[in-house]
Design a protein around this motif. Structure first.
Motif, PDB file in Angstrom:
ATOM      1  N   ALA A 168       0.767  -1.222  -0.061  1.00 19.96           N
ATOM      2  CA  ALA A 168       0.021  -0.069  -0.068  1.00 19.96           C
ATOM      3  C   ALA A 168       0.905   1.269  -0.109  1.00 19.96           C
ATOM      4  CB  ALA A 168      -0.864  -0.180   1.122  1.00 19.96           C
ATOM      5  N   GLU A 169       1.873   1.296   0.975  1.00 18.38           N
ATOM      6  CA  GLU A 169       2.839   2.494   0.968  1.00 18.38           C
ATOM      7  C   GLU A 169       4.291   1.975   0.710  1.00 18.38           C
ATOM      8  OE1 GLU A 169       0.771   5.683   3.669  1.00 18.38           O
ATOM      9  OE2 GLU A 169       1.608   4.031   4.790  1.00 18.38           O
ATOM     10  N   PRO A 182      -1.818   9.046  -3.854  1.00 15.56           N
ATOM     11  CA  PRO A 182      -1.207   8.007  -2.857  1.00 15.56           C
ATOM     12  C   PRO A 182       0.198   8.535  -2.504  1.00 15.56           C
ATOM     13  CG  PRO A 182      -2.333   6.633  -4.435  1.00 15.56           C
ATOM     14  CD  PRO A 182      -2.541   8.117  -4.934  1.00 15.56           C
ATOM     15  N   LEU A 183       1.108   8.950  -3.311  1.00 15.40           N
ATOM     16  CA  LEU A 183       2.300   9.350  -3.076  1.00 15.40           C
ATOM     17  C   LEU A 183       2.631  10.778  -2.417  1.00 15.40           C
ATOM     18  CD1 LEU A 183       4.300   7.618  -6.069  1.00 15.40           C
ATOM     19  CD2 LEU A 183       3.765   6.649  -3.743  1.00 15.40           C
ATOM     20  N   ARG A 184       1.487  11.723  -2.484  1.00 12.64           N
ATOM     21  CA  ARG A 184       1.524  12.876  -2.030  1.00 12.64           C
ATOM     22  C   ARG A 184       1.311  13.016  -0.600  1.00 12.64           C
ATOM     23  NH1 ARG A 184       3.135  17.162  -4.936  1.00 12.64           N
ATOM     24  NH2 ARG A 184       2.828  17.053  -7.270  1.00 12.64           N
ATOM     25  N   GLY A 185       1.839  14.022  -0.059  1.00 18.23           N
ATOM     26  CA  GLY A 185       1.525  13.898   1.496  1.00 18.23           C
ATOM     27  C   GLY A 185       2.188  15.084   2.189  1.00 18.23           C
ATOM     28  N   THR A 186       2.484  15.064   3.640  1.00 17.99           N
ATOM     29  CA  THR A 186       3.287  15.976   4.279  1.00 17.99           C
ATOM     30  C   THR A 186       4.801  15.634   3.821  1.00 17.99           C
ATOM     31  OG1 THR A 186       2.276  15.630   6.259  1.00 17.99           O
ATOM     32  CG2 THR A 186       4.341  16.536   6.469  1.00 17.99           C
ATOM     33  N   ALA A 187       5.425  17.009   3.551  1.00 18.76           N
ATOM     34  CA  ALA A 187       6.996  16.779   3.019  1.00 18.76           C
ATOM     35  C   ALA A 187       7.887  16.076   3.595  1.00 18.76           C
ATOM     36  CB  ALA A 187       7.207  18.548   2.865  1.00 18.76           C
ATOM     37  N   PHE A 188       8.575  15.359   2.989  1.00 12.37           N
ATOM     38  CA  PHE A 188       9.381  14.380   3.475  1.00 12.37           C
ATOM     39  C   PHE A 188       9.187  13.178   4.193  1.00 12.37           C
ATOM     40  CE2 PHE A 188      11.283  18.886   3.556  1.00 12.37           C
ATOM     41  CZ  PHE A 188      12.036  18.907   2.376  1.00 12.37           C
ATOM     42  N   GLU A 189       7.759  13.210   4.496  1.00 17.58           N
ATOM     43  CA  GLU A 189       7.241  11.985   5.044  1.00 17.58           C
ATOM     44  C   GLU A 189       6.457  11.014   3.895  1.00 17.58           C
ATOM     45  OE1 GLU A 189       4.335  12.766   8.050  1.00 17.58           O
ATOM     46  OE2 GLU A 189       5.837  14.068   9.419  1.00 17.58           O
ATOM     47  N   LYS A 190       6.210  11.681   2.729  1.00 22.65           N
ATOM     48  CA  LYS A 190       5.709  10.971   1.612  1.00 22.65           C
ATOM     49  C   LYS A 190       6.837  11.447   0.422  1.00 22.65           C
ATOM     50  CE  LYS A 190       1.228   9.449   2.645  1.00 22.65           C
ATOM     51  NZ  LYS A 190      -0.207   9.182   1.966  1.00 22.65           N
ATOM     52  N   PRO A 191       6.871  10.614  -0.554  1.00 20.79           N
ATOM     53  CA  PRO A 191       7.919  11.060  -1.440  1.00 20.79           C
ATOM     54  C   PRO A 191       7.304  12.251  -2.596  1.00 20.79           C
ATOM     55  CG  PRO A 191       7.132   8.641  -1.675  1.00 20.79           C
ATOM     56  CD  PRO A 191       6.294   9.255  -0.852  1.00 20.79           C
ATOM     57  N   GLN A 192       6.130  12.633  -2.472  1.00 20.97           N
ATOM     58  CA  GLN A 192       5.917  13.804  -3.168  1.00 20.97           C
ATOM     59  C   GLN A 192       5.260  14.687  -2.148  1.00 20.97           C
ATOM     60  OE1 GLN A 192       3.822  12.182  -6.593  1.00 20.97           O
ATOM     61  NE2 GLN A 192       5.209  11.017  -7.290  1.00 20.97           N
ATOM     62  N   SER A 193       5.595  15.864  -2.209  1.00 24.81           N
ATOM     63  CA  SER A 193       5.072  16.550  -1.189  1.00 24.81           C
ATOM     64  C   SER A 193       3.850  17.507  -1.571  1.00 24.81           C
ATOM     65  CB  SER A 193       6.020  17.804  -0.465  1.00 24.81           C
ATOM     66  OG  SER A 193       6.447  18.755  -1.735  1.00 24.81           O
ATOM     67  N   GLU A 194       2.868  17.598  -0.627  1.00 22.94           N
ATOM     68  CA  GLU A 194       1.626  18.246  -1.018  1.00 22.94           C
ATOM     69  C   GLU A 194       1.432  19.507  -1.074  1.00 22.94           C
ATOM     70  OE1 GLU A 194      -0.689  17.962   2.432  1.00 22.94           O
ATOM     71  OE2 GLU A 194       0.530  18.737   3.706  1.00 22.94           O
ATOM     72  N   LEU A 195       0.672  19.936  -1.967  1.00 25.24           N
ATOM     73  CA  LEU A 195       0.623  21.553  -2.336  1.00 25.24           C
ATOM     74  C   LEU A 195      -0.077  22.364  -1.195  1.00 25.24           C
ATOM     75  CD1 LEU A 195       0.789  19.757  -4.866  1.00 25.24           C
ATOM     76  CD2 LEU A 195      -0.445  21.781  -6.120  1.00 25.24           C
ATOM     77  N   LYS A 196       0.509  23.469  -0.657  1.00 28.03           N
ATOM     78  CA  LYS A 196      -0.159  24.117   0.180  1.00 28.03           C
ATOM     79  C   LYS A 196      -0.798  25.569  -0.069  1.00 28.03           C
ATOM     80  CE  LYS A 196       2.341  21.688   4.023  1.00 28.03           C
ATOM     81  NZ  LYS A 196       3.201  21.819   5.308  1.00 28.03           N
ATOM     82  N   LEU A 197      -1.385  26.147   0.733  1.00 30.37           N
ATOM     83  CA  LEU A 197      -1.822  27.526   0.275  1.00 30.37           C
ATOM     84  C   LEU A 197      -1.251  28.554   1.528  1.00 30.37           C
ATOM     85  CD1 LEU A 197      -5.378  26.954  -0.910  1.00 30.37           C
ATOM     86  CD2 LEU A 197      -3.618  28.127  -2.202  1.00 30.37           C
TER      87      LEU A 197
END
Length: 750
Positions: A415-416, A611-626
């Protein structure tokens, strides 16, 4: 029962805590099966390498049996974490539609048992498998389970021997052997209770629905492949009994002895008495099918508690050992063959033993967790339906249930793929390297989880690794210097490569005071000099109020900020391993692309839901923030969160492209012109860096780089411990096996 002389000495010299610090290692064997519960026909996974050279993952009797072996550890949570990492590593290496069978009962075997593929480590080993198949019942060779290797803290032996027992034993080895002997005798006596509490194979053949259900069909006397019983009267008699069994052809080899306890040493069986017992191997645990690892930590904790008890309690009189062991075998036969859902004939003795252990734990100050454990296990005696064997036996379709368990565990492992269970306190790159190490038989020790420091050991070779890629392959002084951006830039400039002009500021006010100068010059990049995570870029200088807000936010994260000339080009990270560029990714600034129907808010949510996006450096692709910058960028496009973005329109939310700010990462390894690769490799060689991450701005990756035009490649930074995960999990393009390549550089022999 009152403790013996050893127990009294332990109390006198305050050594009781050491008995709870025994080292435990696990050997867990599971079958590879297909989606129908039949033996897998897929080849042995190549990633595990040579079966003879991989001490952590290798075959057992059959090619389909995987044995996972942990190092011995005193800390049981760490042990279970290591096993979880090994188990997940093994699952991820399986072919598609292959699974790990969760039961010690056999899966569906071929009608013609001679079709079972033997393990093929080497010619000698293959020949021995053939001999075993002719000598023992094949079905029993195809069962699986858990072996528990237990050794005591050596300080316990040395202190006791030095203080008292050098007067009672002719040698230190004889003293150690005596303790291991009485513990082994205790395990044999209590084997029936262990089987009651943790047995989990109601039937030998999982597809045989009409078979009489029992507590364990594998680890009772009737389930053993040989009828040879161990002689636990003394170490010498134990050795002699097994040697005689080989001579009389009752055993093919002494290693085939499958009694409940084996004595283990560093040498051969013949030298066991002289060299001494180093650890005990308990061979009688079924796989727990409700655990992905096949192991219930309660069982391991109970085994260690029993060992602690037997160390301090009197040994059996020698004359009684054989008789008591024979009675123990009868008890084990009785208990293992009982209906698992009904009360055991030995329920009262079981309760008495658990009560005695609880009194022991309380009286001698053992950890409170032992008392909690015993209370939990006593509930299984009171209500037999709480035992694993009963829970398995009550499944209406055991085959389909086992297949479902196998598929669920496999799905969880996949899964991850960027996380390694048991090692999730480490950063992503460290986890990825740890997984590759486990697969190839390299021992992984976590020296310091918050600092991401690992010690990798293979044979006599050991390597320290920091942050997943920082190693002794690089000069230590240079590694320290490169952690500072300004110093790293100066070092690159001294090597003759193009770098952006920059100035470092120690206070927010100093940088804000220079706003007009930068506004006149055009764009700017602001970087925290002490952390790679603080970066903001503006192609066009914002209004002063926003600039001041961004600067003050940066100084909340770092003590100094570097204001750098903005380079208009595409951003690339080159990963150098063993002096060669092994992977390249292009980083596109955080963005959304409209479809003519979806609002900005919905586009952000859709992209972040991947699935691969999320909190920066905790998932391989960092999420987009505002944040402040992203809202400024939306405003510059005259957009708000409810605006629908026209089809095909790309909205850049930032102008910097870093791994922590939501950038899209594309693999560019096969597209980059060789001239840029050569230039990066030359820089790494000049700096004597074997491992490095090099950030380069390149306007056109297809155009050949020429030294006469240094602006074609502007170097932004160089890192001695670069991230591995962006190259393994790019948003687009091929995954590059950089963790495996780094491990091969560290350990060329694997």
């Amino acid at each position: 029962m009152e403790v013996d002389a050893i127990g009294k000495a332990m109390m006198q010299y305050q050594l009781v805590p050491l008995v709870s610090q025994s080292n435990v290692g696990l050997e867990v064997t599971m079958q590879r099966v297909n989606a129908q519960g039949k033996l897998s026909t897929q080849p042995y996974p190549q990633v595990f390498g040579s079966q003879r050279q991989n001490p952590q993952i290798h075959n057992a009797f059959a090619q389909t049996q995987l044995k996972l072996t942990t190092p011995a550890m005193a800390d049981l949570p760490s042990l279970m974490s290591y096993l979880a990492g090994l188990n997940t590593t093994a699952r991820r290496a399986l072919a598609a539609e292959d699974y790990l069978w969760p039961l010690s009962s056999t899966p569906i075997l071929p009608t013609d048992l001679t079709k079972i593929p033997f393990a093929e480590a080497d010619e000698v080993g293959f020949k021995r498998r053939q001999q075993q198949s002719q000598h023992y019942q094949l079905e029993k060779l195809m069962t699986t389970g858990v072996h528990v290797n237990l050794s005591f803290n050596e300080q316990l032996f040395t202190r006791l021997y030095a203080e008292t027992f050098h007067q009672h034993y002719s040698s230190y080895v004889e003293f150690r052997n005596a303790i291991y002997l009485k513990v082994a005798q205790g395990f044999v006596r209590m084997n029936w209770l262990i089987q009651y509490l943790f047995g989990a194979t109601p039937t030998l053949r999982v597809a045989e629905a009409t078979a009489k259900r029992q507590r364990t069909s594998v680890h009772g006397p009737a389930g053993r492949k040989s009828a040879v019983q161990g002689d636990y009267t003394s170490i010498d008699r134990y050795v002699a009994k097994l040697q005689a069994a080989v001579r009389s052809h009752k055993l093919v080899a002494v290693s085939d002895f499958d009694g409940p306890v084996r004595f283990r040493s560093t040498g051969s069986l013949t030298t066991l008495g002289r060299q001494g017992v180093y650890y005990l191997e308990y061979c009688g645990l079924d796989l727990d099918p409700t655990k992905a690892t096949g192991v219930d930590q309660n069982a391991i904790e109970f085994m260690r508690l029993l060992a602690s008890y037997f160390v301090m309690m009197p040994a059996l009189p020698t004359a009684m050992v054989s008789q008591v062991n024979a009675q123990a075998d009868q008890l084990t036969t009785q208990v293992t063959m009982e209906n698992p859902t009904t009360a055991s004939a030995q329920a009262q003795p079981a309760s008495q033993v658990l009560d005695a252990l609880a009194d022991f734990a309380k009286a001698y100050g053992l950890p409170a967790s032992d008392t909690v454990l015993l209370r939990h296990l006593k509930a299984r005696v009171t209500d037999p339906k709480l035992t694993p064997s009963a829970q398995v036996a009550q499944q209406p379709d055991l085959l389909n249930w086992a297949i479902k368990q196998a598929k669920q565990s496999q799905a969880a492992a996949l899964a991850e793929p960027f996380r390694l269970p048991g090692f999730t306190d480490l950063n992503l790159s460290s986890q990825l390297l740890a997984e590759q190490a486990l697969a190839r038989g390299v021992k992984v020790d976590i020296v310091d989880a918050p600092a991401n420091i690992l010690r990798l050991t293979h044979g006599k070779s050991a390597q320290l690794v920091v942050d997943g890629s920082g190693t002794d392959l690089n000069p230590q002084a240079l590694t320290t210097v490169l952690a500072h951006k300004a110093a790293a830039k100066q070092i690159m400039a001294e090597q003759g490569v193009q770098v952006p002009a920059s100035q470092t500021y120690r206070s927010a006010n100093q940088l804000i005071d220079d706003y007009d100068r930068y506004a006149a010059g055009g764009g700017i990049v602001l970087k925290g000099t002490e952390t790679t995570r603080a970066v903001v870029a503006f192609r066009i200088m914002p209004e002063r109020a926003l600039f001041e807000q961004v600067v003050r936010q940066l100084f909340e994260q770092t003590k100094s900020v570097m204001a750098e000339e903005l380079i208009v080009a595409s951003s690339y990270r080159f990963l150098v391993i063993d002096g060669q560029v092994k992977a390249i990714v292009e980083r596109l600034p955080a963005n959304i692309v409209g479809d003519g129907r979806t609002t900005v808010q919905e586009l952000l949510a859709r992209k972040n839901a991947r699935p691969l996006r999320g909190t920066a450096f905790e998932k391989p692709q960092s999420e987009l923030k505002l944040g402040t910058v992203e809202r400024y960028r939306l405003k510059s496009y005259h957009l708000d969160l409810d605006t629908i973005v026209s089809r095909g329109t790309q909205i850049l939310l930032r102008e910097d492209a870093t791994f922590g700010n939501g950038a899209d990462v594309l693999d560019a390894t096969g597209d980059m012109h060789q001239s840029y690769i050569d230039a990066v490799e030359k820089l790494a060689a000049d700096l004597k860096l074997k491992v490095a991450g090099v950030d380069v701005m390149i306007p056109n990756l297809y155009a050949e780089f020429t030294p006469e035009h240094p602006e074609m490649a502007v170097y932004l930074g160089i890192h001695a411990a670069p991230f591995l995960y962006p190259h393994i999990f790019p948003m687009f393009g091929a995954s590059q096996p950089v963790a495996a390549q780094l491990l091969k550089t560290l350990f060329p022999e694997i």
